[in-house]
Design a protein around this motif. Structure first.
Motif, PDB file in Angstrom:
ATOM      1  N   SER A 152      32.055 -11.323  65.298  1.00 39.46           N
ATOM      2  CA  SER A 152      32.801 -12.103  64.920  1.00 39.46           C
ATOM      3  C   SER A 152      33.930 -11.662  63.954  1.00 39.46           C
ATOM      4  CB  SER A 152      31.416 -12.629  63.276  1.00 39.46           C
ATOM      5  OG  SER A 152      31.120 -11.653  63.163  1.00 39.46           O
ATOM      6  N   ARG A 153      33.745 -10.133  64.086  1.00 39.66           N
ATOM      7  CA  ARG A 153      34.832  -9.167  63.700  1.00 39.66           C
ATOM      8  C   ARG A 153      35.907  -9.973  65.148  1.00 39.66           C
ATOM      9  NH1 ARG A 153      35.506  -3.056  61.897  1.00 39.66           N
ATOM     10  NH2 ARG A 153      37.429  -3.664  60.647  1.00 39.66           N
ATOM     11  N   PHE A 154      34.913  -9.235  65.980  1.00 37.38           N
ATOM     12  CA  PHE A 154      36.147  -8.785  67.445  1.00 37.38           C
ATOM     13  C   PHE A 154      37.300 -10.850  67.462  1.00 37.38           C
ATOM     14  CE2 PHE A 154      35.576 -11.062  71.431  1.00 37.38           C
ATOM     15  CZ  PHE A 154      36.887 -10.548  72.077  1.00 37.38           C
ATOM     16  N   ALA A 155      36.391 -11.536  67.258  1.00 33.15           N
ATOM     17  CA  ALA A 155      37.200 -13.218  67.273  1.00 33.15           C
ATOM     18  C   ALA A 155      37.491 -13.444  65.714  1.00 33.15           C
ATOM     19  CB  ALA A 155      35.411 -14.264  67.205  1.00 33.15           C
ATOM     20  N   ARG A 156      38.115 -12.729  65.060  1.00 31.74           N
ATOM     21  CA  ARG A 156      38.811 -12.499  64.039  1.00 31.74           C
ATOM     22  C   ARG A 156      39.997 -11.827  64.951  1.00 31.74           C
ATOM     23  NH1 ARG A 156      34.158 -12.594  60.194  1.00 31.74           N
ATOM     24  NH2 ARG A 156      34.967 -10.092  60.128  1.00 31.74           N
ATOM     25  N   GLN A 157      40.181 -10.541  64.914  1.00 32.40           N
ATOM     26  CA  GLN A 157      40.827  -9.595  65.278  1.00 32.40           C
ATOM     27  C   GLN A 157      41.937 -10.346  66.761  1.00 32.40           C
ATOM     28  OE1 GLN A 157      38.325  -6.048  65.756  1.00 32.40           O
ATOM     29  NE2 GLN A 157      39.307  -5.438  63.726  1.00 32.40           N
ATOM     30  N   TYR A 158      40.924 -11.227  67.263  1.00 36.18           N
ATOM     31  CA  TYR A 158      41.400 -11.440  68.301  1.00 36.18           C
ATOM     32  C   TYR A 158      41.890 -12.662  68.154  1.00 36.18           C
ATOM     33  CZ  TYR A 158      41.100 -12.941  73.417  1.00 36.18           C
ATOM     34  OH  TYR A 158      42.191 -13.327  75.179  1.00 36.18           O
ATOM     35  N   GLY A 159      41.869 -13.692  67.551  1.00 39.68           N
ATOM     36  CA  GLY A 159      42.487 -14.537  66.612  1.00 39.68           C
ATOM     37  C   GLY A 159      43.858 -14.773  66.152  1.00 39.68           C
ATOM     38  N   ARG A 160      43.750 -13.541  65.280  1.00 41.44           N
ATOM     39  CA  ARG A 160      44.619 -13.630  64.628  1.00 41.44           C
ATOM     40  C   ARG A 160      45.893 -12.503  65.370  1.00 41.44           C
ATOM     41  NH1 ARG A 160      42.599  -8.318  60.433  1.00 41.44           N
ATOM     42  NH2 ARG A 160      40.636 -10.728  60.578  1.00 41.44           N
ATOM     43  N   LEU A 161      45.975 -12.222  66.752  1.00 38.81           N
ATOM     44  CA  LEU A 161      47.122 -11.551  67.835  1.00 38.81           C
ATOM     45  C   LEU A 161      46.766 -12.811  68.547  1.00 38.81           C
ATOM     46  CD1 LEU A 161      48.520  -8.864  68.625  1.00 38.81           C
ATOM     47  CD2 LEU A 161      46.668  -8.158  70.278  1.00 38.81           C
ATOM     48  N   PHE A 162      46.257 -12.999  69.258  1.00 42.61           N
ATOM     49  CA  PHE A 162      47.012 -13.697  69.841  1.00 42.61           C
ATOM     50  C   PHE A 162      46.937 -15.358  69.999  1.00 42.61           C
ATOM     51  CE2 PHE A 162      44.230 -10.553  72.411  1.00 42.61           C
ATOM     52  CZ  PHE A 162      45.653  -9.613  73.245  1.00 42.61           C
ATOM     53  N   GLY A 163      46.532 -15.893  68.375  1.00 41.16           N
ATOM     54  CA  GLY A 163      47.047 -17.308  68.142  1.00 41.16           C
ATOM     55  C   GLY A 163      45.400 -17.985  68.942  1.00 41.16           C
ATOM     56  N   GLU A 164      44.251 -18.128  68.811  1.00 40.72           N
ATOM     57  CA  GLU A 164      43.698 -18.464  69.854  1.00 40.72           C
ATOM     58  C   GLU A 164      42.394 -17.704  70.391  1.00 40.72           C
ATOM     59  OE1 GLU A 164      45.055 -19.036  74.071  1.00 40.72           O
ATOM     60  OE2 GLU A 164      44.176 -17.220  74.867  1.00 40.72           O
ATOM     61  N   LEU A 165      40.776 -18.357  70.004  1.00 40.65           N
ATOM     62  CA  LEU A 165      39.805 -18.015  70.374  1.00 40.65           C
ATOM     63  C   LEU A 165      39.254 -17.020  71.353  1.00 40.65           C
ATOM     64  CD1 LEU A 165      37.756 -20.734  68.517  1.00 40.65           C
ATOM     65  CD2 LEU A 165      38.142 -18.617  67.611  1.00 40.65           C
ATOM     66  N   PRO A 166      38.874 -16.040  71.817  1.00 37.88           N
ATOM     67  CA  PRO A 166      38.363 -15.678  72.736  1.00 37.88           C
ATOM     68  C   PRO A 166      38.126 -16.196  74.145  1.00 37.88           C
ATOM     69  CG  PRO A 166      37.911 -14.167  71.412  1.00 37.88           C
ATOM     70  CD  PRO A 166      38.441 -15.071  70.800  1.00 37.88           C
ATOM     71  N   SER A 167      37.333 -17.312  73.407  1.00 37.24           N
ATOM     72  CA  SER A 167      36.500 -18.492  74.195  1.00 37.24           C
ATOM     73  C   SER A 167      37.868 -19.261  75.192  1.00 37.24           C
ATOM     74  CB  SER A 167      35.285 -19.293  73.949  1.00 37.24           C
ATOM     75  OG  SER A 167      36.426 -19.729  72.275  1.00 37.24           O
ATOM     76  N   GLU A 168      39.166 -19.729  74.629  1.00 30.65           N
ATOM     77  CA  GLU A 168      39.744 -19.896  74.755  1.00 30.65           C
ATOM     78  C   GLU A 168      40.853 -19.666  75.530  1.00 30.65           C
ATOM     79  OE1 GLU A 168      41.150 -22.805  70.720  1.00 30.65           O
ATOM     80  OE2 GLU A 168      41.499 -21.156  70.663  1.00 30.65           O
ATOM     81  N   THR A 169      40.465 -18.302  75.258  1.00 28.96           N
ATOM     82  CA  THR A 169      41.605 -17.404  76.345  1.00 28.96           C
ATOM     83  C   THR A 169      40.311 -17.374  77.589  1.00 28.96           C
ATOM     84  OG1 THR A 169      42.082 -16.852  75.160  1.00 28.96           O
ATOM     85  CG2 THR A 169      41.928 -15.002  77.294  1.00 28.96           C
TER      86      THR A 169
END
Length: 105
Positions: free
Chosen positions: A79-96
């Motif tokens: 969950s922390r990873f997903a928040r950090q990822y979203g902040r950097l890339f503007g999308e969820l890891p699953s969207e990538t």
């Protein structure tokens, strides 16, 4: 340069700035000044950003799940990873991983 090389080769671990400084034989303060002067960010932010970019590359280029990519790059809290990822890339890891919501079976 040595710090960047070290971080690049250890992206799949739970790498910390303290560990990086120790491995390079310098104090955290020296590492902090060097990275801030050359890259404009803290060692923590640099390491985190590099790990997140590595996960993104893996999600775009392979069939691994988000959880596998997350764990293979040293992130222990999804969950922390997903928040950090979203902040950097503007999308969820699953969207990538699954653009447009498409999932292959």
């Amino acid at each position: 340069v040595r710090a960047r090389e070290f971080v690049t080769t250890h992206l799949n671990t739970d790498l910390s700035a303290d560990h990086t400084a120790d491995a390079l034989g310098v104090s955290y303060r020296v590492l902090n000044y060097a990275i801030r002067d050359s890259l404009g960010m803290s060692p923590y932010r640099y390491i985190l950003t590099q790990r997140l970019h590595a996960v993104r590359r893996q999600l775009k280029s392979s069939e691994v799940s988000v959880a596998e990519a997350c764990h293979s790059h040293g992130f222990s809290t999804p969950s922390r990873f997903a928040r950090q990822y979203g902040r950097l890339f503007g999308e969820l890891p699953s969207e990538t991983r699954y653009p447009g919501g498409r999932r292959s079976n």
